[in-house]
Each structure stands twice: as structure tokens, then as C-alpha cells.
Design an enzyme around this catalytic site. Sequence first.
Site, PDB file in Angstrom:
ATOM      1  N   GLU A  88     -23.174  76.756  -0.703  1.00  0.00           N
ATOM      2  CA  GLU A  88     -21.938  76.416  -1.358  1.00  0.00           C
ATOM      3  C   GLU A  88     -21.936  75.322  -2.279  1.00  0.00           C
ATOM      4  O   GLU A  88     -22.744  74.457  -2.348  1.00  0.00           O
ATOM      5  CB  GLU A  88     -21.090  76.219  -0.035  1.00  0.00           C
ATOM      6  CG  GLU A  88     -21.467  74.718   0.525  1.00  0.00           C
ATOM      7  CD  GLU A  88     -20.470  73.928   1.558  1.00  0.00           C
ATOM      8  OE1 GLU A  88     -19.816  75.004   2.316  1.00  0.00           O
ATOM      9  OE2 GLU A  88     -20.502  73.103   1.757  1.00  0.00           O
ATOM     10  N   CYS A 101     -19.898  69.344  -6.662  1.00  0.00           N
ATOM     11  CA  CYS A 101     -20.604  68.773  -5.668  1.00  0.00           C
ATOM     12  C   CYS A 101     -21.695  70.079  -5.223  1.00  0.00           C
ATOM     13  O   CYS A 101     -21.397  71.256  -5.268  1.00  0.00           O
ATOM     14  CB  CYS A 101     -19.830  68.724  -4.335  1.00  0.00           C
ATOM     15  SG  CYS A 101     -20.734  68.644  -2.821  1.00  0.00           S
ATOM     16  N   CYS A 108     -30.441  72.463   6.403  1.00  0.00           N
ATOM     17  CA  CYS A 108     -31.178  71.270   6.285  1.00  0.00           C
ATOM     18  C   CYS A 108     -31.751  70.696   7.611  1.00  0.00           C
ATOM     19  O   CYS A 108     -31.495  71.076   8.569  1.00  0.00           O
ATOM     20  CB  CYS A 108     -29.885  70.062   6.102  1.00  0.00           C
ATOM     21  SG  CYS A 108     -30.546  68.411   5.998  1.00  0.00           S
ATOM     22  N   CYS A 112     -28.513  65.576  11.257  1.00  0.00           N
ATOM     23  CA  CYS A 112     -27.414  64.655  11.479  1.00  0.00           C
ATOM     24  C   CYS A 112     -26.328  65.234  12.546  1.00  0.00           C
ATOM     25  O   CYS A 112     -26.105  66.513  12.277  1.00  0.00           O
ATOM     26  CB  CYS A 112     -26.734  64.295  10.345  1.00  0.00           C
ATOM     27  SG  CYS A 112     -28.148  63.356   9.094  1.00  0.00           S
ATOM     28  N   CYS A 115     -22.943  66.828  11.343  1.00  0.00           N
ATOM     29  CA  CYS A 115     -22.893  67.583   9.946  1.00  0.00           C
ATOM     30  C   CYS A 115     -23.110  69.106  10.532  1.00  0.00           C
ATOM     31  O   CYS A 115     -24.084  69.469  11.168  1.00  0.00           O
ATOM     32  CB  CYS A 115     -24.005  67.233   9.060  1.00  0.00           C
ATOM     33  SG  CYS A 115     -24.246  67.997   7.784  1.00  0.00           S
ATOM     34  N   CYS A 331     -19.511  69.572   3.977  1.00  0.00           N
ATOM     35  CA  CYS A 331     -20.874  69.646   4.102  1.00  0.00           C
ATOM     36  C   CYS A 331     -21.039  71.122   5.103  1.00  0.00           C
ATOM     37  O   CYS A 331     -21.148  71.112   6.076  1.00  0.00           O
ATOM     38  CB  CYS A 331     -21.749  68.641   4.854  1.00  0.00           C
ATOM     39  SG  CYS A 331     -23.368  68.118   4.345  1.00  0.00           S
TER      40      CYS A 331
END
Length: 349
Positions: A88, A101, A108, A112, A115, A331
Site C-alpha cells: 500500500e 507514505c 516485514c 514488532c 504492527c 502500517c
Amino acid sequence: MPFFDLDPAQLAEVLGSEPNYRAKQVWQGVYGMLERPADLTTLPKNLRSRIADDPRLELSLSRVDRITSDAGKTIKDLWQLADGRQVESVLMAYSDRVTLCVSSQAGCAMGCVFCATGQAGFFRHLTRAEILEQVFHAAALSKHALGKRLSNLVFMGMGEPMANYDNVVAAIRVIVQDFGISARHITLSTVGIIPGILRLAQEGLPLSLAVSIHAANNEKRTALVPMNARYPLEDLMEALQHYRTRSNRRISFEWAMMAGINDGVQDAIELAGLARRLRAHVNLIPLNPTPAWDYPGSAPEVVREFRDHLGALGVNATIRANRGNQIAAACGQLQAQVSRRAKAVAKEH
Ligand code: SAH
Ligand code: SF4
């Protein structure tokens, strides 16, 4: 090789027997006028159709969803890559700037806990072309839909940019040189990968660096941001000090406000200690809800108190406006939503 992976010499080579000035014309049409290569009406028709048919001049992204909010000032696009992966990007118009952004990876690997992207895991790095093309589409959208130039870029979409260092830095060089966005208006946000920070300090690119701190002691930070076990706070601060001295750029800290977790008096004191050493600016981000993290964000008055407390301790902090909250502009969340929607649709059938 898709269009946005080519440099000017490679483009000239692909155009083959065309007169030399054509490559320049195509380059200028795409990077300057923000037209798709196959839509360049300044070119003869036969060349345009040759371009449209040549796989070496293909674009890499196709849009699968768009959600708009904040009275048209926040536009979130979901892109499908050639292999079916999705990423995105979010365009945000402000009175004085237009910011994009961008995503740097599909997924990823940093894990974390709060997230959405981290919760979904890592799929692959984005290519230089896939990063550049997000900028191309957003710059065109900004020009046509908002009547404004895309002026700022933040690497705060999906992925950890430092984990895809070569492609990210290669894309940034083109963004600065060919899309004309100043390096000072580009922010790279990182979870704190020390080798990447040290390497970036040598690039001679005056980027703004944002570091996702979220907790200011190692025990707490490792629980939220597992990479902290590998790159603990003391070493990270040293690397950031080096970056600051080398690049002469201000560093900022990102701090997502989590109720009862990192919003107390002791947290403010610890954070102020780190921020003062680096003269870092602190961005307080309201926590966005994600599927696998059940804890609430801090209440708005707690966020304001935390900011004031930091101020009293000599640290500049701002509360980031929660742009696109209604459309889950945090995110990785649009993708999560679309896949849920797709799953719901699949179930119905
Ligand atoms: N991987 C990089 C950049 C992408 S994340 C990084 O971590 O910095 C961009 C920002 O969104 C980071 O500051 C990240 O910590 C923050 N973020 C991630 N999940 C969030 C959530 N649920 N609510 C608020 N901020 C979040
Ligand atoms: Fe990756 Fe950044 Fe999400 Fe952490 S916050 S999992 S580094 S995208």
C-alpha cells in the site's frame, strides 16, 4: 526489466533504432510530465504502441483498491505486484505540502508486536522499480487530483527500509534527481538497524531519519520491538549520534502511545534522557488497532500530558494527527482489511 528499473542509457538501448532524442523525450515525459510511457501523446503513434507492447517498458504495479478519507485529503492505494503480492501507499495533502507514505517491502520480518505488517510476516523486498513506481503514481495523482506537487516522502508504509537497503537507496537517488523531491523532504523510518544507519551516514544524502523507539529501556523495548535484542538502545544511540554528526540532520523518534505500557511518568523520563542526548524531536503517534495486538492506545488527554511532560523535561514533542484513521491508514492495515474482505467474499461462495 520494468520501466522504472531502467536508467537513461538502458532506456535508449531498449528504444533501439529510434533517434537519440526519443529516449530523452520518454524520460522527460515520465519523470517530468508524470505520464505513463505508453500514454505519451508527444510520441508518434507507432512508437507509442511499440512501447505499450514491450515487456521491458512495462509498469510493475496495478491498483486493486483505493480508499479516500479526510474530505479527499488522504488517499490510500492498494497495489498488486506482478507476483500477486500486495503493498500500500498513502497520499496525504496538507496546507503546505503533499506527503506520500511508501512501502519498501511486501511484509516485514522485524516482528514488532503492535504492527499489522509485522504480524503478517515477511514476503519479499520491493524492487527499485516497485518503490519508484509508487512515487510516480502518487506524483501523478497529486498533480491531477489535488493540483499540487508531491513534495514529501516518508518510508513509513509496509516494510523495514534498512532491510532492503540497496533498492531503497537506489530508488531515493532517482527520486531526488529525476522526480525532483529534495532529500531533505524524504524521511526514512527505521526500527533501528545499526549497520544500515552507519551506511546511510556515508551516502552523502541529507535524509531525515526517524527511529521507531516506542520504549526507552531495553527490557520493555525488546518486548515490543524484538530487533532491540540485536541492536540494543546504547549501541543504537551511538549510531544515531554518528548519523547526526555526519549528515547534520535532525533525528526524530517515533513513539506509538500504548495505554499503561509506555505512557507513564517513568517512560517520559527515560525517553527524555535519550532524546536530549541526541536533541531528537519526538513524534507521538496514536496507536492504531491491529488484529493481533489487543491493547488499547492511550487516551487523548494522556497523550497530551505525556507531551507536556516531555516538554517540561526539555524535549520537543508533537502529537501526530491521525490521518486516515477511518480508513486504517496505519502500517499494513488496508491489505489486512482487503484480504479479510476477500476471505469473507470467498466464504459466501
Ligand atoms: N519499518 C519502519 C517503517 C515502517 S513502520 C519502522 O518501523 O520505522 C512506520 C511507523 O508506523 C513506525 O514508527 C511504526 O512503529 C509505526 N507503527 C506500526 N504499527 C503501528 C500501530 N499499530 N499504531 C501506530 N503506529 C504504528
Ligand atoms: Fe516492520 Fe516497522 Fe512494522 Fe516493525 S513497525 S514490524 S519494523 S514495518
